[in-house]
Design an enzyme around this catalytic site. Structure first.
Site, PDB file in Angstrom:
ATOM      1  N   CYS A 109      85.106 -17.824 -13.303  1.00  0.00           N
ATOM      2  CA  CYS A 109      85.301 -18.970 -12.416  1.00  0.00           C
ATOM      3  C   CYS A 109      85.991 -20.054 -13.229  1.00  0.00           C
ATOM      4  O   CYS A 109      85.394 -20.611 -14.155  1.00  0.00           O
ATOM      5  CB  CYS A 109      83.963 -19.468 -11.870  1.00  0.00           C
ATOM      6  SG  CYS A 109      84.125 -20.957 -10.875  1.00  0.00           S
TER       7      CYS A 109
ATOM      8  N   ASN B   5      87.067 -23.122 -12.391  1.00  0.00           N
ATOM      9  CA  ASN B   5      86.456 -24.439 -12.267  1.00  0.00           C
ATOM     10  C   ASN B   5      85.136 -24.484 -13.023  1.00  0.00           C
ATOM     11  O   ASN B   5      84.786 -25.493 -13.638  1.00  0.00           O
ATOM     12  CB  ASN B   5      86.219 -24.773 -10.790  1.00  0.00           C
ATOM     13  CG  ASN B   5      87.502 -24.975 -10.019  1.00  0.00           C
ATOM     14  OD1 ASN B   5      88.483 -25.479 -10.557  1.00  0.00           O
ATOM     15  ND2 ASN B   5      87.512 -24.589  -8.759  1.00  0.00           N
TER      16      ASN B   5
ATOM     17  N   ASN C  79      89.204 -11.595 -11.991  1.00  0.00           N
ATOM     18  CA  ASN C  79      88.520 -11.223 -10.752  1.00  0.00           C
ATOM     19  C   ASN C  79      89.590 -11.031  -9.676  1.00  0.00           C
ATOM     20  O   ASN C  79      90.731 -11.463  -9.838  1.00  0.00           O
ATOM     21  CB  ASN C  79      87.459 -12.270 -10.354  1.00  0.00           C
ATOM     22  CG  ASN C  79      88.031 -13.664 -10.218  1.00  0.00           C
ATOM     23  OD1 ASN C  79      89.205 -13.905 -10.468  1.00  0.00           O
ATOM     24  ND2 ASN C  79      87.199 -14.608  -9.823  1.00  0.00           N
TER      25      ASN C  79
ATOM     26  N   ASN D 274      88.642 -12.396  -3.207  1.00  0.00           N
ATOM     27  CA  ASN D 274      88.807 -13.802  -2.876  1.00  0.00           C
ATOM     28  C   ASN D 274      90.156 -13.956  -2.178  1.00  0.00           C
ATOM     29  O   ASN D 274      91.177 -13.495  -2.699  1.00  0.00           O
ATOM     30  CB  ASN D 274      88.776 -14.662  -4.141  1.00  0.00           C
ATOM     31  CG  ASN D 274      87.524 -14.438  -4.958  1.00  0.00           C
ATOM     32  OD1 ASN D 274      86.440 -14.840  -4.564  1.00  0.00           O
ATOM     33  ND2 ASN D 274      87.659 -13.786  -6.107  1.00  0.00           N
TER      34      ASN D 274
ATOM     35  N   ARG E  63      84.606 -14.532  -2.123  1.00  0.00           N
ATOM     36  CA  ARG E  63      83.637 -13.463  -1.844  1.00  0.00           C
ATOM     37  C   ARG E  63      82.256 -13.907  -2.319  1.00  0.00           C
ATOM     38  O   ARG E  63      82.099 -14.507  -3.382  1.00  0.00           O
ATOM     39  CB  ARG E  63      84.063 -12.162  -2.536  1.00  0.00           C
ATOM     40  CG  ARG E  63      84.141 -12.250  -4.036  1.00  0.00           C
ATOM     41  CD  ARG E  63      84.438 -10.911  -4.682  1.00  0.00           C
ATOM     42  NE  ARG E  63      84.492 -11.063  -6.132  1.00  0.00           N
ATOM     43  CZ  ARG E  63      84.545 -10.053  -6.977  1.00  0.00           C
ATOM     44  NH1 ARG E  63      84.552  -8.815  -6.527  1.00  0.00           N
ATOM     45  NH2 ARG E  63      84.585 -10.258  -8.280  1.00  0.00           N
TER      46      ARG E  63
ATOM     47  N   CYS F  97      88.861 -23.281  -6.024  1.00  0.00           N
ATOM     48  CA  CYS F  97      88.597 -22.048  -6.775  1.00  0.00           C
ATOM     49  C   CYS F  97      89.619 -21.993  -7.901  1.00  0.00           C
ATOM     50  O   CYS F  97      90.819 -21.881  -7.650  1.00  0.00           O
ATOM     51  CB  CYS F  97      88.711 -20.834  -5.862  1.00  0.00           C
ATOM     52  SG  CYS F  97      88.624 -19.247  -6.728  1.00  0.00           S
ATOM     53  N   GLY F  98      89.149 -22.092  -9.142  1.00  0.00           N
ATOM     54  CA  GLY F  98      90.066 -22.157 -10.278  1.00  0.00           C
ATOM     55  C   GLY F  98      90.916 -20.919 -10.425  1.00  0.00           C
ATOM     56  O   GLY F  98      92.144 -21.001 -10.563  1.00  0.00           O
TER      57      GLY F  98
END
Length: 290
Positions: free
Chosen positions: A87, A89, A163, A199, A218, A226-227
């Site tokens: 992630c 962020n 991801n 995502n 997701r 969403c970073g």
């Protein structure tokens, strides 16, 4: 049990400092803590630990490729209790917390994740605000895909940023139309292409160096930011203009970030805000374990 609450462009997290990785985190406890009515409310949880402690405690079966035993480790859990690889962020907020809490004094250090090491540069940090760049690694385009978002069928490009993402650029979509789209509704995609889920980003064509984006994550639903998704969006937006590299401002509902795509890596720069800290009731925490 102490906690902190923070956000990166309104993608919000509960941070649980647990350097020795002694804390038990069940999916039910994570989901309860992230619930905005019965818990603290968050898009996810960031356990603050080290890579070697995570291995010793069984949080990790082995060190992720490229992560050293002495690196910090961000154990990230989605709001539904599932474990996530990365992630962007979250890394910014994680790095900010390390500096603000005094656990880290360097401006440059590595945060480990399931997706591998993420070097960070802290340009500024105080007890509330920070400006952080995360080296997100190389973003890899994997080919075309399709999704249905808010009843709109969209073509996109699959991008691996540690991801899975499906970044869908609609050249006819205006920022106003994007704002009206129901991104929070369940999305449809090819489960054979994305067996572990994906995502999904919806974005406008770049204009004057800016691309507007919304995201359905997701395990979470729509989030304000969403970073890794902003990196995927930048890759897709640059590709739509026939470019493999470049720098874009990605505008999400939670604010603006800067994404620089190079031949070797991708760099995400943006803010972090630490909002609160406190203690979680031990009795409440035990009651959530199921």
């Amino acid at each position: 049990m102490i906690f902190a609450k923070g956000h990166g462009t309104q993608n919000d997290f509960v941070l649980l400092p647990d350097v020795a990785a002694r804390l038990s985190l069940t999916a039910a406890q994570v989901a309860a803590l992230c619930d905005r009515r019965r818990g603290l409310g968050a898009d996810g949880i960031l356990r603050v630990t080290t890579a070697d402690a995570a291995v010793a405690a069984g949080v990790l079966h082995r060190l992720p490729d490229g992560v050293s035993p002495g690196d910090w480790y961000m154990d990230y859990r989605n709001a539904d209790g599932s474990t996530a690889q990365m992630c962007g962020n979250g890394v910014r907020v994680f790095a900010h917390y390390l500096r603000a809490s005094g656990l880290e004094t360097r401006d440059e250090f590595v945060v480990g994740s399931l997706a591998g090491p993420r070097p960070v540069t802290v340009h500024h940090a105080d007890q509330t605000h920070a400006d952080v760049t995360v080296d997100m690694g190389k973003a890899n385009k994997l080919g075309p895909g399709e999704a249905v978002v808010g009843g709109r069928r969209l073509s996109g490009v699959a991008v691996d940023v540690g991801n899975p993402h499906l970044a869908c650029l609609d050249p006819g979509l205006t920022p106003e139309q994007l704002a009206a789209l129901d991104v929070g509704a369940p999305v449809s995609f090819d489960h054979a292409q994305f067996p572990e889920g994906v995502n999904v980003e919806v974005l406008t064509a770049p204009a004057a160096g800016v691309v507007c984006m919304r995201v359905h994550e997701r395990g979470v639903g729509e989030t304000r930011s969403c970073g890794t998704g902003t990196v995927a969006a930048a890759v897709a937006a640059l590709a739509s203009a026939g470019q493999e590299t470049g720098t874009l401002t990605v505008r999400i509902p939670g604010g603006d970030v800067t994404v620089n795509i190079t031949d070797a890596t991708s760099l995400l720069r943006g803010p972090s805000v630490l909002v609160a800290s406190g203690e979680i009731s031990e009795e409440w925490w035990r009651d959530q374990r199921r």
